[in-house]
Design a protein around this motif. Structure first.
Motif, PDB file in Angstrom:
ATOM      1  N   ALA A 116       0.832  -1.207   0.000  1.00  0.00           N
ATOM      2  CA  ALA A 116       0.000   0.000   0.000  1.00  0.00           C
ATOM      3  C   ALA A 116       0.863   1.252   0.000  1.00  0.00           C
ATOM      4  O   ALA A 116       0.598   2.204  -0.743  1.00  0.00           O
ATOM      5  N   ALA A 117       1.920   1.242   0.822  1.00  0.00           N
ATOM      6  CA  ALA A 117       2.792   2.424   0.893  1.00  0.00           C
ATOM      7  C   ALA A 117       3.560   2.613  -0.407  1.00  0.00           C
ATOM      8  O   ALA A 117       3.643   3.734  -0.941  1.00  0.00           O
ATOM      9  N   HIS A 118       4.117   1.523  -0.948  1.00  0.00           N
ATOM     10  CA  HIS A 118       4.946   1.633  -2.153  1.00  0.00           C
ATOM     11  C   HIS A 118       4.111   2.068  -3.359  1.00  0.00           C
ATOM     12  O   HIS A 118       4.462   3.036  -4.060  1.00  0.00           O
ATOM     13  N   VAL A 119       3.017   1.361  -3.605  1.00  0.00           N
ATOM     14  CA  VAL A 119       2.185   1.672  -4.773  1.00  0.00           C
ATOM     15  C   VAL A 119       1.500   3.022  -4.589  1.00  0.00           C
ATOM     16  O   VAL A 119       1.344   3.795  -5.544  1.00  0.00           O
ATOM     17  N   GLY A 120       1.110   3.330  -3.357  1.00  0.00           N
ATOM     18  CA  GLY A 120       0.456   4.605  -3.102  1.00  0.00           C
ATOM     19  C   GLY A 120       1.358   5.800  -3.373  1.00  0.00           C
ATOM     20  O   GLY A 120       0.918   6.804  -3.948  1.00  0.00           O
ATOM     21  N   GLU A 121       2.632   5.695  -2.970  1.00  0.00           N
ATOM     22  CA  GLU A 121       3.576   6.796  -3.238  1.00  0.00           C
ATOM     23  C   GLU A 121       3.767   7.004  -4.728  1.00  0.00           C
ATOM     24  O   GLU A 121       3.769   8.138  -5.221  1.00  0.00           O
ATOM     25  N   GLU A 122       3.922   5.906  -5.468  1.00  0.00           N
ATOM     26  CA  GLU A 122       4.127   6.039  -6.912  1.00  0.00           C
ATOM     27  C   GLU A 122       2.868   6.590  -7.583  1.00  0.00           C
ATOM     28  O   GLU A 122       2.949   7.460  -8.462  1.00  0.00           O
ATOM     29  N   GLY A 123       1.708   6.101  -7.158  1.00  0.00           N
ATOM     30  CA  GLY A 123       0.463   6.617  -7.722  1.00  0.00           C
ATOM     31  C   GLY A 123       0.256   8.074  -7.409  1.00  0.00           C
ATOM     32  O   GLY A 123      -0.224   8.848  -8.259  1.00  0.00           O
ATOM     33  N   LEU A 124       0.630   8.485  -6.191  1.00  0.00           N
ATOM     34  CA  LEU A 124       0.506   9.891  -5.809  1.00  0.00           C
ATOM     35  C   LEU A 124       1.351  10.780  -6.722  1.00  0.00           C
ATOM     36  O   LEU A 124       0.896  11.850  -7.149  1.00  0.00           O
ATOM     37  N   ARG A 125       2.541  10.321  -7.046  1.00  0.00           N
ATOM     38  CA  ARG A 125       3.427  11.111  -7.911  1.00  0.00           C
ATOM     39  C   ARG A 125       2.794  11.300  -9.299  1.00  0.00           C
ATOM     40  O   ARG A 125       2.776  12.414  -9.836  1.00  0.00           O
ATOM     41  N   TYR A 126       2.265  10.241  -9.869  1.00  0.00           N
ATOM     42  CA  TYR A 126       1.608  10.347 -11.182  1.00  0.00           C
ATOM     43  C   TYR A 126       0.394  11.278 -11.119  1.00  0.00           C
ATOM     44  O   TYR A 126       0.159  12.087 -12.019  1.00  0.00           O
ATOM     45  N   CYS A 127      -0.407  11.153 -10.051  1.00  0.00           N
ATOM     46  CA  CYS A 127      -1.644  11.928  -9.961  1.00  0.00           C
ATOM     47  C   CYS A 127      -1.362  13.409  -9.716  1.00  0.00           C
ATOM     48  O   CYS A 127      -2.095  14.275 -10.212  1.00  0.00           O
ATOM     49  N   ARG A 128      -0.303  13.717  -8.971  1.00  0.00           N
ATOM     50  CA  ARG A 128       0.075  15.129  -8.810  1.00  0.00           C
ATOM     51  C   ARG A 128       0.432  15.728 -10.165  1.00  0.00           C
ATOM     52  O   ARG A 128       0.011  16.840 -10.495  1.00  0.00           O
ATOM     53  N   ALA A 129       1.216  14.969 -10.940  1.00  0.00           N
ATOM     54  CA  ALA A 129       1.646  15.468 -12.250  1.00  0.00           C
ATOM     55  C   ALA A 129       0.453  15.684 -13.179  1.00  0.00           C
ATOM     56  O   ALA A 129       0.455  16.602 -14.004  1.00  0.00           O
ATOM     57  N   ALA A 130      -0.562  14.830 -13.036  1.00  0.00           N
ATOM     58  CA  ALA A 130      -1.738  14.934 -13.914  1.00  0.00           C
ATOM     59  C   ALA A 130      -2.757  15.941 -13.401  1.00  0.00           C
ATOM     60  O   ALA A 130      -3.754  16.212 -14.082  1.00  0.00           O
ATOM     61  N   GLY A 131      -2.546  16.495 -12.210  1.00  0.00           N
ATOM     62  CA  GLY A 131      -3.508  17.441 -11.650  1.00  0.00           C
ATOM     63  C   GLY A 131      -4.812  16.798 -11.242  1.00  0.00           C
ATOM     64  O   GLY A 131      -5.867  17.446 -11.242  1.00  0.00           O
ATOM     65  N   ASP A 132      -4.767  15.510 -10.871  1.00  0.00           N
ATOM     66  CA  ASP A 132      -5.965  14.766 -10.486  1.00  0.00           C
ATOM     67  C   ASP A 132      -6.174  14.937  -8.979  1.00  0.00           C
ATOM     68  O   ASP A 132      -5.687  14.142  -8.164  1.00  0.00           O
ATOM     69  N   ASP A 133      -6.909  15.978  -8.600  1.00  0.00           N
ATOM     70  CA  ASP A 133      -7.043  16.316  -7.183  1.00  0.00           C
ATOM     71  C   ASP A 133      -7.756  15.229  -6.387  1.00  0.00           C
ATOM     72  O   ASP A 133      -7.398  14.956  -5.234  1.00  0.00           O
ATOM     73  N   ASP A 134      -8.797  14.620  -6.957  1.00  0.00           N
ATOM     74  CA  ASP A 134      -9.526  13.574  -6.242  1.00  0.00           C
ATOM     75  C   ASP A 134      -8.587  12.433  -5.864  1.00  0.00           C
ATOM     76  O   ASP A 134      -8.596  11.944  -4.725  1.00  0.00           O
ATOM     77  N   SER A 135      -7.778  11.984  -6.828  1.00  0.00           N
ATOM     78  CA  SER A 135      -6.881  10.863  -6.565  1.00  0.00           C
ATOM     79  C   SER A 135      -5.751  11.264  -5.623  1.00  0.00           C
ATOM     80  O   SER A 135      -5.290  10.445  -4.817  1.00  0.00           O
ATOM     81  N   VAL A 136      -5.295  12.511  -5.720  1.00  0.00           N
ATOM     82  CA  VAL A 136      -4.258  12.984  -4.788  1.00  0.00           C
ATOM     83  C   VAL A 136      -4.788  12.931  -3.361  1.00  0.00           C
ATOM     84  O   VAL A 136      -4.112  12.446  -2.440  1.00  0.00           O
ATOM     85  N   ALA A 137      -6.015  13.407  -3.156  1.00  0.00           N
ATOM     86  CA  ALA A 137      -6.599  13.401  -1.807  1.00  0.00           C
ATOM     87  C   ALA A 137      -6.746  11.978  -1.290  1.00  0.00           C
ATOM     88  O   ALA A 137      -6.457  11.689  -0.117  1.00  0.00           O
ATOM     89  N   LEU A 138      -7.218  11.074  -2.156  1.00  0.00           N
ATOM     90  CA  LEU A 138      -7.366   9.678  -1.740  1.00  0.00           C
ATOM     91  C   LEU A 138      -6.012   9.065  -1.393  1.00  0.00           C
ATOM     92  O   LEU A 138      -5.866   8.369  -0.377  1.00  0.00           O
ATOM     93  N   ALA A 139      -4.997   9.341  -2.211  1.00  0.00           N
ATOM     94  CA  ALA A 139      -3.658   8.809  -1.953  1.00  0.00           C
ATOM     95  C   ALA A 139      -3.106   9.331  -0.641  1.00  0.00           C
ATOM     96  O   ALA A 139      -2.502   8.579   0.148  1.00  0.00           O
TER      97      ALA A 139
END
Length: 801
Positions: A471-494
């Motif tokens: 959860a920590a590993h995949v979540g950090e990587e997903g957070l990085r992608y979502c920040r770059a894409a400007g996906d606020d909903d996914s950033v908040a969830l991450a």
């Protein structure tokens, strides 16, 4: 509360029409099941394996104390899917951090039931492996399998399903032959004025002989009596079957005959009926609206589909599967579906139809995803409605996932996974969600924003599976992608997920920073759903640090937001946290209110782990308030639910909770056995010991503690339920049993009787065609009038009087 979680005894579908013949087969197979734990019904498609298995299973219900359960496997492709279907059929949920197959085996070890595994030929090796393992581990579980070839499992008894008996050419009275009886029955169902005259019977006998007694062929032929005389049907069959040239040349004669009769029935359709039949093969099952959206085009207008479907039903090519959410659903028999799929492939339309099918499944899944997190202006029934639509069409969604994986359509597959995450979470199918998400992530996806969305949802699934490192590993990587894409909903969830992993790792300052960012972000963009989640996690963090007043304030703020958007699932989850804080503060009244409201919500949703936590919470508070009998009722139901769904940590907690109540009654020795059993369950399942050590485990109680530790989980649960039954405080009984019923209204007395049969409020509502809320009001009136405070007391009163 009486146990509302007692399992039903079967999930068999209602028979769509009368069962004709095979009386001796049914008796012989029942005797086989008594002697062998694995019985496989083998035969060609259309020979009647499924119908015979369901008939046998219906008769076998009384022979298995925990009932009979149907598991349809026609569209499964892997061992994992087989396990998931079997677990769903018997009501076993995933256990955090553990393979579902192991959980299923543990739960079934103490059950006595029959599992009907239908349509297994395409996954027969995987089915055999699973059956072999469960037979070895679960001594009272038996299997009835249908397949075109034996499963070849150890100890398997194979029953070759014969065709129906046909009359001999020199037989004077053909009416006694099973095949003729079936034709006449189905002909009368198709044309109510059909009469079996002696002249017609002679022709029907010849038709049945030409069809080799194959039930599906006979039913297809009999369905034509509305349009053709039996003489015309026989003539057309004669033209077709003079030489069996249909189908594969090397196929068995009966398989060639079946193919020929389906060819014949297909050939009698008009062009539009043929087009619709082959297009319907993309569905596992469907309703008319879905068929119109996928199958209609310029050559087949949507408004024509109802009449065409009715026509195909009349010809026995389409089967009515039942009604769901006010809409009739239909399906194709497996044999017809395979035939229609081959016609679809030959037509060159398959890819276009599959794409349309996936487009509709994506639309449904993404509507679920939007409704789950949508803020204002949506009532809870609207959210629930789309959840149930996904549940009804989940086999179609699985087909879309499987087809996308076969084509390596990573983007479409990930979109489905992202959208289905709420369904997988609430329904407890996290392992299946993780499987599909991992599969599509491994393909690579050029859209990094979509990849990030999928990774964040995968992290959430991992967290719920107690795979915290992933959860920590995949979540950090997903957070990085979502920040770059400007996906606020996914950033908040991450941020919320990662804060929870930080809390587990005691990185509390980092968790606080993430949550502060999540709250600020969600408020800036107007995202009340993720704001409510983040505030709830802030409450959990404050409680972890001992700041109970602050924790309560965070939970209250989260509840205000979630109530405002009428998101009862979120409210229910948050109430559990708030109830635990109130309990820790000694606010028993507030804790009781939280747990009871959460319990009502969870009963309506059906999430087993959360429901068990609510029951346990009400039970603990009842004990602290001195309502010992009520405490035992709730704690027993929680324990039975955890045991029945394979939640070992929940079982350990339930054992300890009942032990704690028993100790307050002076039952120290019995309580210590249960506490030892709870510790043993934790040790064997890899969970850490309870935070507070049991005070009576040494000295005179050491032997009792060790006795409990050595109990297996089934014996421990039985001991706990026995102790709860004997430890209940004396109940107040009605003083005038002969006149007490007059205190109840007619409806209240009717509901009391159904409670005595062990029915839940939802089941009573469905039986009486009233709402669950109305049932609840009547139950409350019964409690008041009879001086009771639990359903168990109502049930006991019914049994006594």
């Amino acid at each position: 509360m009486a146990t509302n979680t007692a399992p039903a005894l079967q999930n068999l579908p209602l028979e769509p029409n009368s069962f004709v013949g095979r009386e001796r087969d049914v008796s012989d197979i029942l005797r086989l099941i008594e002697a062998h734990r694995v019985v496989t019904l083998c035969g060609v498609g259309g020979i009647g394996k499924t119908r015979l298995a369901l008939r046998v299973a219906g008769h076998a219900t009384s022979h298995f104390r925990d009932g009979v359960w149907l598991c349809e496997l026609s569209d499964t492709t892997s061992r994992k899917e087989i396990i998931t279907r079997m677990a769903t059929a018997v009501g076993v949920g995933e256990e955090d951090g553990r393979d579902l197959e192991h959980t299923l085996a543990d739960v079934l070890r103490s059950r006595g039931l029959l599992l009907v595994l239908d349509n297994c030929e395409h996954v027969v090796a995987d089915v055999a492996a699973v059956v072999e393992r469960l037979v070895a581990l679960c001594p009272d579980v038996s299997f009835l399998v249908t397949s075109r070839e034996p499963a070849r499992a150890p100890g398997e008894a194979v029953w070759r399903v014969p065709p129906l008996a046909v009359p001999r050419p020199d037989q004077d009275d053909p009416c006694g032959a099973e095949a003729v009886r079936l034709f006449v029955d189905r002909a009368r169902a198709s044309a109510h004025d059909f009469t079996a005259t002696p002249e017609r019977l002679e022709v029907i006998a010849e038709i049945c002989r030409r069809l080799d007694g194959i039930p599906l062929g006979i039913e297809l032929a009999a369905a034509r009596v509305r349009l053709l005389s039996v003489t015309q049907i026989a003539a057309r069959l004669g033209d077709r079957f003079t030489v069996l040239t249909s189908g594969e040349r090397g196929a068995p004669a009966r398989q060639q005959t079946l193919r020929a009769v389906i060819d014949w029935s297909h050939g009698m359709l008009d062009e539009r009926e043929r087009v619709l039949l082959r297009r319907l093969s993309v569905f596992s099952n469907w309703n008319l609206d879905l068929a119109e959206r996928v199958c209609a085009d310029a050559s087949l207008p949507a408004e024509s589909l109802l009449d065409l479907v009715v026509s195909l039903v009349d010809r026995s090519l389409v089967t009515v599967a039942g009604e769901e959410q006010g809409r009739m659903r239909y399906r194709l028999l497996d044999t017809i579906r395979q035939y229609a799929a081959a016609r679809l492939d030959d037509s060159g339309e398959e890819e276009a139809l599959r794409l349309r099918h996936r487009e509709q499944m994506l639309a449904l899944a993404e509507e679920l995803s939007r409704n789950t997190v949508f803020g204002h202006g949506m009532a809870w029934p609207q959210r629930v409605d789309v959840w149930y639509r996904v549940l009804v069409d989940y086999d179609n969604l699985r087909s879309a996932l499987s087809w996308s994986a076969t084509r390596e359509d990573a983007a479409e597959g990930l979109r489905l996974c992202v959208a289905l995450r709420p369904f997988w979470m609430v329904s407890g199918q996290r392992a299946e969600g993780a499987y599909w998400t991992d599969r599509f992530l491994a393909m690579g996806c050029a859209d990094e924003g979509l990849r990030g969305q999928a990774m964040v949802r995968r992290a959430e699934l991992a967290w719920d599976q107690r795979d915290h490192a992933r959860a920590a590993h995949v979540g950090e990587e997903g957070l990085r992608y979502c920040r770059a894409a400007g996906d606020d909903d996914s950033v908040a969830l991450a941020l919320n997920i990662l804060a929870m992993t930080d809390m587990r790792d005691r990185e509390l300052d980092r968790a606080r920073e993430r949550l502060a960012e999540a709250v600020a972000l969600t408020r800036a963009v107007g995202d009340p759903w993720n704001e409510g989640l983040a505030l709830g996690t802030q409450g959990a963090l404050a409680a972890l640090e001992g700041r109970l007043d602050e924790a309560g304030a965070h939970y209250e703020e989260a509840l205000t937001i979630l109530r405002r958007i009428d998101h009862r699932w979120g409210v229910g989850r948050t109430l559990i946290g708030q109830g635990m804080v109130a309990e820790a503060r000694g606010d028993l009244f507030g804790a009781d209110q939280c747990f009871r409201e959460a319990l009502d919500i969870q009963r309506s949703i059906g999430g087993a782990p959360e429901l068990a936590r609510c029951l346990a919470g009400v039970g603990r508070i009842s004990a602290l308030q001195g309502a010992v009998a009520q405490a035992y009722d709730y704690l027993s139901e929680s324990l039975a639910l955890c045991h029945g769904t394979g939640q070992r940590l929940g079982v350990a907690r339930g054992l300890l909770a009942i032990a704690t109540v028993a100790r307050t009654q002076g039952l120290d020795a019995e309580a210590t056995v249960l506490a030892g059993a709870a510790a043993g369950v934790r040790e064997r399942s890899g969970h850490p010991p309870a935070s507070a050590p049991w005070p009576l485990r040494d000295g005179a109680f050491a032997a009792r503690w060790e006795e409990g530790r050595s109990l297996d989980v089934d014996e421990a649960v039985k001991s706990a339920l026995r102790l709860a039954e004997t430890g209940r405080a004396p109940r107040r009984r009605p003083q005038a049993p002969d006149t007490a019923p007059s205190a109840l209204t007619r409806r209240e007395h009717e509901i009391a009787l159904l409670i005595g049969e062990g029915m839940s409020n939802r089941s009573i509502a469905e039986s009486l065609f009233i709402s669950p809320a109305t049932v609840a009001r009547h139950v409350a009136n019964i409690h008041t009038k009879l001086g009771f405070n639990s359903r168990t007391q109502i049930a006991a009163w019914i049994r006594d009087h």
